[in-house]
Write an enzyme that holds these catalytic residues in place. Structure first.
Site, PDB file in Angstrom:
ATOM      1  N   HIS A 191       0.822  -1.205   0.000  1.00 34.67           N
ATOM      2  CA  HIS A 191       0.000   0.000   0.000  1.00 34.67           C
ATOM      3  C   HIS A 191       0.858   1.259   0.000  1.00 34.67           C
ATOM      4  O   HIS A 191       0.511   2.260  -0.628  1.00 34.67           O
ATOM      5  CB  HIS A 191      -0.912   0.009   1.233  1.00 34.67           C
ATOM      6  CG  HIS A 191      -2.054  -0.954   1.117  1.00 34.67           C
ATOM      7  ND1 HIS A 191      -2.701  -1.470   2.210  1.00 34.67           N
ATOM      8  CD2 HIS A 191      -2.660  -1.496   0.041  1.00 34.67           C
ATOM      9  CE1 HIS A 191      -3.666  -2.286   1.813  1.00 34.67           C
ATOM     10  NE2 HIS A 191      -3.662  -2.316   0.498  1.00 34.67           N
ATOM     11  N   ARG A 301     -11.388  -1.928 -14.185  1.00 35.55           N
ATOM     12  CA  ARG A 301     -11.510  -2.909 -13.107  1.00 35.55           C
ATOM     13  C   ARG A 301     -12.861  -2.711 -12.423  1.00 35.55           C
ATOM     14  O   ARG A 301     -13.178  -1.615 -11.986  1.00 35.55           O
ATOM     15  CB  ARG A 301     -10.395  -2.720 -12.079  1.00 35.55           C
ATOM     16  CG  ARG A 301      -8.995  -2.853 -12.629  1.00 35.55           C
ATOM     17  CD  ARG A 301      -7.983  -2.684 -11.505  1.00 35.55           C
ATOM     18  NE  ARG A 301      -6.616  -2.760 -11.967  1.00 35.55           N
ATOM     19  CZ  ARG A 301      -5.908  -1.719 -12.354  1.00 35.55           C
ATOM     20  NH1 ARG A 301      -6.458  -0.509 -12.322  1.00 35.55           N
ATOM     21  NH2 ARG A 301      -4.660  -1.863 -12.761  1.00 35.55           N
ATOM     22  N   ARG A 338     -13.494  -5.379 -17.550  1.00 34.80           N
ATOM     23  CA  ARG A 338     -13.151  -6.703 -17.034  1.00 34.80           C
ATOM     24  C   ARG A 338     -14.206  -7.123 -16.018  1.00 34.80           C
ATOM     25  O   ARG A 338     -14.521  -6.378 -15.096  1.00 34.80           O
ATOM     26  CB  ARG A 338     -11.769  -6.674 -16.375  1.00 34.80           C
ATOM     27  CG  ARG A 338     -11.313  -8.044 -15.868  1.00 34.80           C
ATOM     28  CD  ARG A 338      -9.900  -7.981 -15.325  1.00 34.80           C
ATOM     29  NE  ARG A 338      -9.829  -7.256 -14.061  1.00 34.80           N
ATOM     30  CZ  ARG A 338      -8.683  -6.967 -13.428  1.00 34.80           C
ATOM     31  NH1 ARG A 338      -7.530  -7.329 -13.963  1.00 34.80           N
ATOM     32  NH2 ARG A 338      -8.689  -6.308 -12.288  1.00 34.80           N
ATOM     33  N   GLU A 437      -3.307 -14.378 -18.215  1.00 36.59           N
ATOM     34  CA  GLU A 437      -2.535 -14.379 -16.967  1.00 36.59           C
ATOM     35  C   GLU A 437      -1.969 -15.759 -16.637  1.00 36.59           C
ATOM     36  O   GLU A 437      -1.100 -15.873 -15.779  1.00 36.59           O
ATOM     37  CB  GLU A 437      -3.443 -13.948 -15.805  1.00 36.59           C
ATOM     38  CG  GLU A 437      -4.117 -12.606 -16.014  1.00 36.59           C
ATOM     39  CD  GLU A 437      -5.309 -12.416 -15.108  1.00 36.59           C
ATOM     40  OE1 GLU A 437      -5.128 -11.894 -13.995  1.00 36.59           O
ATOM     41  OE2 GLU A 437      -6.429 -12.799 -15.505  1.00 36.59           O
ATOM     42  N   ASN A 460       1.413  -8.847 -14.658  1.00 39.45           N
ATOM     43  CA  ASN A 460       1.734  -9.061 -13.240  1.00 39.45           C
ATOM     44  C   ASN A 460       1.572 -10.527 -12.857  1.00 39.45           C
ATOM     45  O   ASN A 460       2.501 -11.168 -12.350  1.00 39.45           O
ATOM     46  CB  ASN A 460       0.824  -8.205 -12.346  1.00 39.45           C
ATOM     47  CG  ASN A 460       0.968  -6.722 -12.618  1.00 39.45           C
ATOM     48  OD1 ASN A 460       1.746  -6.305 -13.466  1.00 39.45           O
ATOM     49  ND2 ASN A 460       0.231  -5.914 -11.905  1.00 39.45           N
ATOM     50  N   ASP A 461       0.375 -11.070 -13.098  1.00 36.82           N
ATOM     51  CA  ASP A 461       0.128 -12.471 -12.755  1.00 36.82           C
ATOM     52  C   ASP A 461       0.829 -13.423 -13.716  1.00 36.82           C
ATOM     53  O   ASP A 461       1.340 -14.461 -13.303  1.00 36.82           O
ATOM     54  CB  ASP A 461      -1.374 -12.757 -12.735  1.00 36.82           C
ATOM     55  CG  ASP A 461      -2.009 -12.382 -11.402  1.00 36.82           C
ATOM     56  OD1 ASP A 461      -1.289 -12.394 -10.384  1.00 36.82           O
ATOM     57  OD2 ASP A 461      -3.206 -12.073 -11.368  1.00 36.82           O
ATOM     58  N   ARG A 471       4.880 -12.514  -6.459  1.00 39.56           N
ATOM     59  CA  ARG A 471       5.290 -11.131  -6.726  1.00 39.56           C
ATOM     60  C   ARG A 471       5.237 -10.264  -5.478  1.00 39.56           C
ATOM     61  O   ARG A 471       5.766  -9.150  -5.477  1.00 39.56           O
ATOM     62  CB  ARG A 471       4.440 -10.517  -7.840  1.00 39.56           C
ATOM     63  CG  ARG A 471       2.958 -10.427  -7.572  1.00 39.56           C
ATOM     64  CD  ARG A 471       2.232  -9.997  -8.842  1.00 39.56           C
ATOM     65  NE  ARG A 471       0.789 -10.054  -8.741  1.00 39.56           N
ATOM     66  CZ  ARG A 471       0.017  -9.032  -8.434  1.00 39.56           C
ATOM     67  NH1 ARG A 471       0.550  -7.859  -8.164  1.00 39.56           N
ATOM     68  NH2 ARG A 471      -1.287  -9.158  -8.389  1.00 39.56           N
ATOM     69  N   CYS A 508      -1.934  -4.823 -20.521  1.00 31.49           N
ATOM     70  CA  CYS A 508      -2.531  -3.912 -19.538  1.00 31.49           C
ATOM     71  C   CYS A 508      -1.902  -4.046 -18.151  1.00 31.49           C
ATOM     72  O   CYS A 508      -2.341  -3.396 -17.211  1.00 31.49           O
ATOM     73  CB  CYS A 508      -4.040  -4.135 -19.435  1.00 31.49           C
ATOM     74  SG  CYS A 508      -4.502  -5.749 -18.785  1.00 31.49           S
TER      75      CYS A 508
END
Length: 577
Positions: A191, A301, A338, A437, A460-461, A471, A508
């Protein structure tokens, strides 16, 4: 002169005085209290709970509309933690049974909970542990007899073992300007890292043994590269050199801003489509980029709409919110929505999901939707209704098999039939794609290309699944890299399948906004990139300084590399201008 390295959360170049923050909560406190003091101490703790919660409510209200809603959502989570009956009860028991002063009871109880969460092999619970640490520090702050404040931090570089998100938000609210942050904790996806980007504070994370360093009054913080560093005890010559570099960096930022109106085309005239990643309805209040200056929305999202509520949103609620988020986009601009990507590190407070050993490999994304068909259909109906007004496309997340695509499409067809029978207009030919992903999609790329209208790569995934590397892990994060040749080869394999069947392909994930990655992706012929708003201008500036045909020539060299370092060394040559 000493160089300390770490990982960057937000880029910048700073020369300034330092402010070292160390915990001083226990320096003047006696640990044990007398039996007669227990009642008073419990009352003191209860007052600190009230003050802590009130401070969070006030903080959220003060920042509402100034900070993205998804960043403020963590405050709601912290308020819930302050009301957690088990946590509060254990602190009170520690005061009563062990006759400990509130500060010591809070720290002891917090350490117990954090240790418990750390022993659970799940990134969700690791983050939960960090949230409890944040709450602990807030309670300790309210117990201080004198609130020292952070006025001495203004216009300085903060050096700390760890700063917690709500404290960073409070400093921002109070008008305290932090030039930079140097911290020992190394979570790039935490965060704090997300907030540092949102607040545009140059931040270096993962600096080991931060308090063992003999800090000089003035340091140089350079986070312009992913692997950044801080220079301690810089010589006069080095300071002068960096003052010149800093001036160049600021001029570059000004040029980027001044050229924001220019089109996203390479030096040799090849247009590159830049799309926005969006998350909630507050984006139209905080926008930095004219919506007409981007190609559209590459990723909307929808999970935040579900997470910031006390129950599942109705069809009409979803329709209104989607419409509000997208109101500044034209009918022509493509918008990829999505479907609900819940699970793993994204949980719902009002829906109890089964505990899993590894939730990142569990019931998440499309798997959740197919297990909860009515929830899924409600969302699809809302999206379809909006397709009558906007150029909407639907994207399914976390797809593993073709059967999942077919099952999801069967539910979509039911939603279409219902709307048709109700005489509600929608785009009957709405495009449907998948977020890539999972490695199984790469392995069966051509089969998927026959089934879907487009691919959007969630790097990312995809990276963590290809490399079998968490990650969010601090212990093996050196293995996690989108520049690993295995990841790049997987992306190119998908690109070839998309081209063969004339299907669209975009990226993305976070990789889409990184300078070196943009070069790599363009070399493979990927011309559609979607990123967060703050990255658009930097990406456009880079693209306008690249020669597309020249970059095509390095594709094979990149794909033939055997290490991340080799790849990055090739790409660096194209971003130093």
């Amino acid at each position: 002169m000493e160089f300390l390295s770490g990982k960057c959360a937000y880029e910048g170049m700073v020369i300034g005085e330092i402010y070292i923050e160390k915990d001083t909560y226990l320096e003047s406190n006696t640990e044990i209290i007398s039996f007669d003091e227990i009642s008073t101490e419990l009352q003191r703790f209860q007052e600190s709970l009230k003050k802590a919660e009130l401070s969070l409510v006030v903080l959220k209200n003060d920042l509402n509309g100034k900070i993205d809603k998804k960043e403020l959502a963590m405050i709601d989570a912290h308020i819930l933690l302050l009301r957690d009956p088990l946590y509060i009860s254990d602190i009170k028991k520690c005061i009563q049974n062990k006759q400990k002063k509130s500060e010591y009871a809070i720290i002891e109880t917090t350490e117990k909970f954090v240790k418990l969460f750390e022993n659970i092999d799940s990134p969700i619970y690791r983050q939960r542990g960090l949230d409890i640490k944040d709450i602990c520090n807030r309670l300790l702050d309210t117990l201080k007899s004198e609130n020292e404040g952070y006025r001495n931090l203004h216009n300085k570089i903060l050096i700390t073992k760890e700063i917690y998100p709500t404290k960073l938000l409070k400093l921002h609210r109070d008008g305290i300007h932090i030039k930079g942050i140097i911290m020992e904790y190394g979570g790039e996806t935490s965060h704090v890292a997300i907030l540092a980007k949102a607040l545009k504070i140059p931040t270096l994370m993962g600096v080991p043994d931060i308090f063992s360093c003999n800090w000089s009054e003035t340091v140089i913080l350079d986070t312009t590269e992913k692997a950044g560093y801080v220079i301690v005890n810089p010589t006069d010559e080095i300071i002068i050199d960096y003052q010149f570099k800093q001036k160049e960096f600021k001029e570059r930022l000004k040029t980027i801003k001044d050229n924001s109106y220019l089109p996203s085309v390479t030096k040799d005239g090849v247009p590159i489509n830049l799309y926005l990643n969006l998350g909630d309805s507050n984006h139209h209040k905080l926008k930095e980029i004219d919506r007409n200056k981007v190609s559209g929305v590459g990723l909307l999202r929808t999970e935040l709409l579900y997470m910031n509520r006390s129950e599942f949103p109705s069809e009409s609620t979803q329709f209104k919110i989607y419409k509000d988020v997208l109101k500044d986009f034209s009918k022509e601009q493509p918008i990829i929505i999505r479907t609900l990507d819940i699970g793993a590190d994204k949980q719902l407070t009002y829906f109890q999901m089964q505990n899993e050993t590894n939730p990142f490999l569990g019931l998440r994304g499309i798997r959740f939707s197919l297990e909860n068909k009515e929830i899924f259909k409600t969302q699809l109906r809302a999206i379809l209704k909006l397709s009558a007004e906007k150029n909407i496309k639907i994207m399914y997340p976390m797809i593993t098999s073709i059967l999942e695509v077919r099952e999801a499409n069967s539910i979509l067809n039911i939603a279409k039939s219902e709307l048709k029978s109700e005489n509600i207009p929608f785009n009957e030919n709405i495009e449907v794609g998948i977020m890539v992903e999972v490695p199984s999609v790469i392995m069966m790329a051509e089969s998927f290309a026959k089934e879907v209208d487009f691919f959007s790569i969630g790097t990312n995934d995809l990276t963590q699944y290809i490399l079998a590397t968490d990650r969010l892990s601090e212990t093996v994060n050196n293995l996690y890299s989108g520049y690993n040749p295995a990841v790049l080869r997987a992306i190119y394999h998908l690109k070839k399948a998309a081209d063969k069947y004339n299907k669209k392909i975009s990226v993305c994930g976070e990789l889409a906004s990184e300078s070196k990655a943009i070069v790599a992706l363009l070399s493979m012929g990927i011309k559609d990139l979607s990123m967060v708003e703050t990255s658009i201008l930097h990406a456009k500036f880079l693209i306008r300084n690249l020669n597309y045909k020249e970059i095509q020539n390095i594709r094979d060299s990149i794909l033939e590399c055997t290490s991340t370092e080799e790849v990055e060394n090739i790409l660096k040559k194209y971003i130093n201008f």
